[in-house]
Design an enzyme around this catalytic site. Structure first.
Site, PDB file in Angstrom:
ATOM      1  N   GLN A   1       0.816  -1.234  -0.040  1.00 33.63           N
ATOM      2  CA  GLN A   1      -0.065   0.081  -0.091  1.00 33.63           C
ATOM      3  C   GLN A   1       0.924   1.102  -0.019  1.00 33.63           C
ATOM      4  O   GLN A   1       1.661   1.446   0.832  1.00 33.63           O
ATOM      5  CB  GLN A   1      -0.991  -0.026   1.272  1.00 33.63           C
ATOM      6  CG  GLN A   1      -1.993   1.252   1.345  1.00 33.63           C
ATOM      7  CD  GLN A   1      -2.597   0.988   2.627  1.00 33.63           C
ATOM      8  OE1 GLN A   1      -2.110   1.093   3.766  1.00 33.63           O
ATOM      9  NE2 GLN A   1      -3.741   0.990   2.451  1.00 33.63           N
TER      10      GLN A   1
ATOM     11  N   TYR B   1       0.363   4.453   0.782  1.00 35.24           N
ATOM     12  CA  TYR B   1      -0.195   5.825   0.822  1.00 35.24           C
ATOM     13  C   TYR B   1       0.687   6.924   1.902  1.00 35.24           C
ATOM     14  O   TYR B   1       0.802   7.936   1.565  1.00 35.24           O
ATOM     15  CB  TYR B   1      -1.587   5.216   2.077  1.00 35.24           C
ATOM     16  CG  TYR B   1      -2.715   5.048   1.266  1.00 35.24           C
ATOM     17  CD1 TYR B   1      -2.756   4.557  -0.007  1.00 35.24           C
ATOM     18  CD2 TYR B   1      -3.647   4.537   2.103  1.00 35.24           C
ATOM     19  CE1 TYR B   1      -4.075   4.355  -0.668  1.00 35.24           C
ATOM     20  CE2 TYR B   1      -5.073   4.085   1.674  1.00 35.24           C
ATOM     21  CZ  TYR B   1      -4.961   3.978  -0.002  1.00 35.24           C
ATOM     22  OH  TYR B   1      -6.415   3.687  -0.298  1.00 35.24           O
ATOM     23  N   SER B   2       1.032   6.404   2.967  1.00 33.64           N
ATOM     24  CA  SER B   2       2.012   7.268   3.841  1.00 33.64           C
ATOM     25  C   SER B   2       3.107   7.946   3.238  1.00 33.64           C
ATOM     26  O   SER B   2       3.885   7.337   2.450  1.00 33.64           O
ATOM     27  CB  SER B   2       2.242   6.352   5.126  1.00 33.64           C
ATOM     28  OG  SER B   2       1.120   6.094   5.920  1.00 33.64           O
TER      29      SER B   2
ATOM     30  N   SER C   1       4.288  -1.470   4.212  1.00 34.43           N
ATOM     31  CA  SER C   1       4.270  -2.903   4.868  1.00 34.43           C
ATOM     32  C   SER C   1       4.619  -3.641   3.608  1.00 34.43           C
ATOM     33  O   SER C   1       4.147  -3.767   2.535  1.00 34.43           O
ATOM     34  CB  SER C   1       3.195  -3.376   5.508  1.00 34.43           C
ATOM     35  OG  SER C   1       2.990  -2.500   6.727  1.00 34.43           O
TER      36      SER C   1
ATOM     37  N   GLU D   1     -10.984  -2.348   5.067  1.00 34.22           N
ATOM     38  CA  GLU D   1     -10.055  -2.810   5.885  1.00 34.22           C
ATOM     39  C   GLU D   1     -10.881  -3.423   7.151  1.00 34.22           C
ATOM     40  O   GLU D   1     -10.532  -4.191   7.779  1.00 34.22           O
ATOM     41  CB  GLU D   1      -9.414  -1.945   6.394  1.00 34.22           C
ATOM     42  CG  GLU D   1      -8.153  -1.533   5.646  1.00 34.22           C
ATOM     43  CD  GLU D   1      -6.914  -0.650   6.356  1.00 34.22           C
ATOM     44  OE1 GLU D   1      -7.409   0.386   6.818  1.00 34.22           O
ATOM     45  OE2 GLU D   1      -5.942  -1.039   6.295  1.00 34.22           O
TER      46      GLU D   1
ATOM     47  N   ASN E   1      -4.007   7.909  17.211  1.00 29.02           N
ATOM     48  CA  ASN E   1      -5.200   7.872  18.116  1.00 29.02           C
ATOM     49  C   ASN E   1      -5.753   9.661  17.957  1.00 29.02           C
ATOM     50  O   ASN E   1      -7.006   9.676  17.940  1.00 29.02           O
ATOM     51  CB  ASN E   1      -4.893   7.701  19.726  1.00 29.02           C
ATOM     52  CG  ASN E   1      -5.171   6.224  19.872  1.00 29.02           C
ATOM     53  OD1 ASN E   1      -5.218   5.344  19.082  1.00 29.02           O
ATOM     54  ND2 ASN E   1      -4.821   5.935  21.104  1.00 29.02           N
TER      55      ASN E   1
END
Length: 396
Positions: free
Chosen positions: A131, A133-134, A166, A249, A372
């Site tokens: 993925q 994304y980040s 990952s 997800e 969070n």
């Protein structure tokens, strides 16, 4: 929410358990309870061979429509498979990103040509995904991505950096969010591209974690290319497609994740019973609290999984990430307190080593995939309808 299982469901559960008992043997015996977050670098080639075994037996794509090679099983059967898989100690799935994120996205929003090209190899366990994304300045704030894509000579050309990717070192393909409209900001001007990893313009650098493993990577795109047709949606639809992927997800695999959590909690209880930590009233209370909160997590997941084909997340689904991440981080701390002095021994037995890795890796749970703090903002803005937080605009 119906928690009862029919006789047919129980027969399916027995079929899954029987197949796993018959196949997690021999060369695959060593894979039991290995792989997954914090242990992703364990047995990579053997786990790919296991993925192919799953594909040959028809256990990949359980919920996909039959027209796309799946079994079109209802959600409850998918949940049963994932629970039994975790209960049997099935290894972390090398192909889970392809099966649970890419495939549902292509089935919902991809072209017929994309479905024909990519779904069979995901289903057979022969092609792997990561993925994209980040980024260094766009982790939890995905709308701040700066990787650029331009359409040139029939191909998309990419330049930029992704991080915390990952399994990029094991992946054949990446799905990448990039900015195709110069000067655009936020959610505008984005594209969702399918990019081959094995090419001169892609560099993968492992990130060594404090557990000693390297399942995350930095990924650099330097004039990397992908064919023009490898775009999901239209230019400018990238944010919509990316959110659809994230909505998947919450699929039935989340129940499998919770079964893995249950396995970890059972391991902690076993250690507490053996080393006497369980006689400590405070430890007993924390174990009981962890058990009760895990049961609540399962109940919320079940009510969230009402429509597995929806491309948007229901309000109840917004609490999932912050709840399980906080619970799992606390479980890691409980594991260390149950281990006592053994927690500080580096050359430890396998059980102690696993609990040490649980503690170290779970420190990241409340950071990756949206901290969070970001999760609280999401709950406030999207679930509760409160005013958006003021944010500084950054040009792409």
């Amino acid at each position: 929410m119906n928690l009862d299982f029919t006789p047919e469901d129980e027969a399916f559960r027995a079929e899954v358990a029987g197949w796993l008992a018959a196949n997690l043997v021999g060369e695959f015996e060593q894979l039991k309870f290995r792989g997954g977050p914090g242990d992703e670098d364990a047995f990579p080639e053997e786990r790919k061979a296991w993925e192919r075994r799953l594909g040959e037996a028809g256990w990949i794509g359980l919920g996909w429509p039959e027209a796309h090679g799946g079994r079109n099983l209802p959600l409850v059967r998918q949940m049963i498979f994932n629970e039994e898989y975790a209960r049997a100690g099935g290894p972390g799935r090398a192909g889970h990103i392809g099966e649970t994120l890419v495939a549902p996205t292509l089935i919902a929003l991809g072209t017929d040509a994309q479905k024909t090209r990519f779904l069979p190899d995901i289903r057979s366990g022969t092609e792997y995904w990561c993925q994209g994304y980040s980024e260094p300045n766009a982790g939890s704030d995905l709308a701040n991505v700066a990787t650029k894509a331009r359409l040139e000579g029939g191909k998309w050309v990419l330049n930029g950096q992704k991080v915390w990717t990952s399994l990029a070192h094991e992946a054949d393909w990446a799905f990448v969010i990039a900015r195709s409209e110069p000067g655009s900001v936020g959610r505008e001007g984005l594209v969702y591209l399918l990019v081959p990893m094995d090419q001169p313009g892609v560099t993968v650098r492992p990130i060594v974690q404090m557990t000693g493993s390297s399942e995350f990577n930095e990924v650099y795109f330097d004039e990397a290319v992908t064919d023009a047709e490898n775009i999901v949606g239209a230019p400018g639809d990238g944010w919509k497609v990316a959110m659809a992927t994230l909505s998947f997800e919450r699929g039935a695999s989340t129940l499998g994740q919770q079964m893995q959590f249950r396995n970890e909690l059972a391991m902690i209880i076993d250690v507490a019973n053996r080393n006497g930590a369980g006689r400590n009233p405070a430890i007993r209370q924390r174990i009981a609290k962890a058990w009760a909160q895990l049961a609540i997590m399962r109940m919320n997941a079940l009510r969230t999984l009402g429509d597995s084909t929806a491309t948007t997340l229901g309000r109840e689904g917004y609490i999932s990430k912050i709840y399980w991440a906080t619970w799992h981080r606390n479980l890691g701390e409980l594991a260390m307190d149950v281990l006592g002095e053994d927690a500080e021994r580096w050359e430890a037995d396998p059980v102690t080593s696993r609990l040490q890795k649980l503690f170290l890796f779970s420190r990241a749970d409340t950071i990756y995939a949206g901290t969070n703090q970001i999760q609280r903002n999401i709950i406030a803005e999207r679930a509760l309808g409160m005013p958006r937080e003021a944010r500084e605009k950054t040009s792409g």
